[in-house]
Write a protein that holds these residues in place. Sequence first.
Motif, PDB file in Angstrom:
ATOM      1  N   LEU A 274       0.826  -1.208   0.000  1.00  0.00           N
ATOM      2  CA  LEU A 274       0.000   0.000   0.000  1.00  0.00           C
ATOM      3  C   LEU A 274       0.861   1.259   0.000  1.00  0.00           C
ATOM      4  O   LEU A 274       0.594   2.213  -0.744  1.00  0.00           O
ATOM      5  CB  LEU A 274      -0.929  -0.022   1.216  1.00  0.00           C
ATOM      6  CG  LEU A 274      -2.089  -1.019   1.154  1.00  0.00           C
ATOM      7  CD1 LEU A 274      -2.771  -1.133   2.512  1.00  0.00           C
ATOM      8  CD2 LEU A 274      -3.097  -0.608   0.087  1.00  0.00           C
TER       9      LEU A 274
ATOM     10  N   TRP B 229      -4.236   7.352  -0.392  1.00  0.00           N
ATOM     11  CA  TRP B 229      -4.751   6.522   0.697  1.00  0.00           C
ATOM     12  C   TRP B 229      -3.904   5.269   0.906  1.00  0.00           C
ATOM     13  O   TRP B 229      -4.062   4.568   1.909  1.00  0.00           O
ATOM     14  CB  TRP B 229      -6.210   6.142   0.454  1.00  0.00           C
ATOM     15  CG  TRP B 229      -7.161   7.226   0.830  1.00  0.00           C
ATOM     16  CD1 TRP B 229      -7.795   8.104  -0.004  1.00  0.00           C
ATOM     17  CD2 TRP B 229      -7.594   7.565   2.152  1.00  0.00           C
ATOM     18  NE1 TRP B 229      -8.587   8.964   0.714  1.00  0.00           N
ATOM     19  CE2 TRP B 229      -8.484   8.656   2.046  1.00  0.00           C
ATOM     20  CE3 TRP B 229      -7.311   7.060   3.420  1.00  0.00           C
ATOM     21  CZ2 TRP B 229      -9.091   9.251   3.146  1.00  0.00           C
ATOM     22  CZ3 TRP B 229      -7.916   7.643   4.523  1.00  0.00           C
ATOM     23  CH2 TRP B 229      -8.798   8.716   4.382  1.00  0.00           C
ATOM     24  N   GLY B 230      -2.993   5.002  -0.021  1.00  0.00           N
ATOM     25  CA  GLY B 230      -2.064   3.910   0.189  1.00  0.00           C
ATOM     26  C   GLY B 230      -1.190   4.106   1.410  1.00  0.00           C
ATOM     27  O   GLY B 230      -0.632   3.139   1.952  1.00  0.00           O
TER      28      GLY B 230
ATOM     29  N   GLY C 167      -1.023   2.045   4.715  1.00  0.00           N
ATOM     30  CA  GLY C 167      -0.102   0.973   5.055  1.00  0.00           C
ATOM     31  C   GLY C 167       0.685   1.279   6.310  1.00  0.00           C
ATOM     32  O   GLY C 167       0.996   0.377   7.100  1.00  0.00           O
TER      33      GLY C 167
ATOM     34  N   PHE D  58     -10.294  -0.291   2.021  1.00  0.00           N
ATOM     35  CA  PHE D  58     -10.169  -0.009   0.592  1.00  0.00           C
ATOM     36  C   PHE D  58     -11.274   0.885   0.058  1.00  0.00           C
ATOM     37  O   PHE D  58     -11.147   1.409  -1.053  1.00  0.00           O
ATOM     38  CB  PHE D  58     -10.115  -1.321  -0.195  1.00  0.00           C
ATOM     39  CG  PHE D  58      -8.772  -1.975  -0.152  1.00  0.00           C
ATOM     40  CD1 PHE D  58      -7.749  -1.560  -0.998  1.00  0.00           C
ATOM     41  CD2 PHE D  58      -8.511  -2.981   0.751  1.00  0.00           C
ATOM     42  CE1 PHE D  58      -6.503  -2.149  -0.952  1.00  0.00           C
ATOM     43  CE2 PHE D  58      -7.263  -3.585   0.807  1.00  0.00           C
ATOM     44  CZ  PHE D  58      -6.247  -3.170  -0.052  1.00  0.00           C
TER      45      PHE D  58
ATOM     46  N   PHE E 235     -10.157   4.319  -1.226  1.00  0.00           N
ATOM     47  CA  PHE E 235      -9.583   4.492  -2.555  1.00  0.00           C
ATOM     48  C   PHE E 235     -10.636   4.942  -3.568  1.00  0.00           C
ATOM     49  O   PHE E 235     -10.311   5.546  -4.584  1.00  0.00           O
ATOM     50  CB  PHE E 235      -8.949   3.181  -3.039  1.00  0.00           C
ATOM     51  CG  PHE E 235      -7.606   2.899  -2.432  1.00  0.00           C
ATOM     52  CD1 PHE E 235      -6.456   3.470  -2.963  1.00  0.00           C
ATOM     53  CD2 PHE E 235      -7.478   2.078  -1.332  1.00  0.00           C
ATOM     54  CE1 PHE E 235      -5.213   3.215  -2.403  1.00  0.00           C
ATOM     55  CE2 PHE E 235      -6.247   1.813  -0.772  1.00  0.00           C
ATOM     56  CZ  PHE E 235      -5.102   2.386  -1.310  1.00  0.00           C
TER      57      PHE E 235
END
Length: 385
Positions: A43, A68-69, A72, A257, A260
Amino acid sequence: MTTGDWKACTGSAMGTPMSIATPIAEGTRLNHVQALRGLAALLVLLAHMAQVEIRGTDRTILPESFDWGMMGVDLFFVISGFIMVFVTRNWRENHLHDRLARVGEFLFARVTRIYPLYWIVTLALFMVWMLRPDMVFSSSPNEPQIFNTVFLVPAYAYPLLEVGWTLVYEMGFYLLFGLLLLAPARWRPWGLLAWAAITLTGNLSGWQTGSAIAFHAFNPLVFEFLAGAATGLIFLRIKGDRIYGAILLAIGLAGLFMWFFSAVPFQDGWPRVLCLTLPSCAVLLGAAWMDRAGLRAPRFMVHLGDWSYALYLTHLLTLVLVARLWRKAGLEDVPSIVLLVVMGVAAILVAALTYRLIERPLLTLAKASRKRLFKERPSAAPAAR
């Protein structure tokens, strides 16, 4: 945010769903949790690919929502809190001097896990910085501080290796959790609750602005580590079966998720913590219950979890290098998807090689050193029922 050195999973799927948990064997390997480390690293990789893509091509295709990764990092923090509770679950020494020895062993293990590879990657980066500082630290408004960079102490500037900012929090978590281990085992859940109360009070009272140390100590991100620790306590107490694990995992992944595909921009501070902590804990508890049930995790994701720390430290350097070489070779008109595939594969390959050639030997050396310095202890009291 680091790779554990666990043995093969010995969990069992037998037992009544949602019953009180039985003791967990020493050496239990949580493969699904390890796979979550790999997901967390992927991510962050995706988030930085979206930021670095422009350096290699003028026709970018990754949307801003890929920021938005960075969730992680939040997943890493939650996993860290969980693992700290899990690996110390049988530490029940009655005497203070025994607990002091345990804390020394705990901190030695954490220091030798975090610093050696970090220092090696930072040294390589430092040599580049001496020649071309614009290639290394051009995105930060503040010059890196050498003391902060080397020792990962709180500062208002990022370390030279920018992703090291999360390790500043990690080392703070480990230090305070180590102090908590000095208390008798039955007091530790209350210690975590007191830690949360102090952090919340400091944040709401404005103490966070007093210094760099206060900024980190009272940051909302601390609650992610504490939430992960609470998830660890739930896991040790409640034996969920594979069905409950799969349901929680699915709900948590959906909760993560969905961002995203939303129009909500990624934000730091409380919005980030409020959006991501509960889904991360759900994913984590679901994965841990699936491990307890003895289900097999995807092998590649488990390997990626093994490589996750190396991937986290090296991926941004690999991405920038590939993007610069791509443009220098005059390939900016090649479809962006090709560049993204090359960047992603290169980052994972560099991480895998770094793990095999550098990190794993360092881990072996650290483990041997710990055995020499701290005598092997007999098994403590069983895990909480």
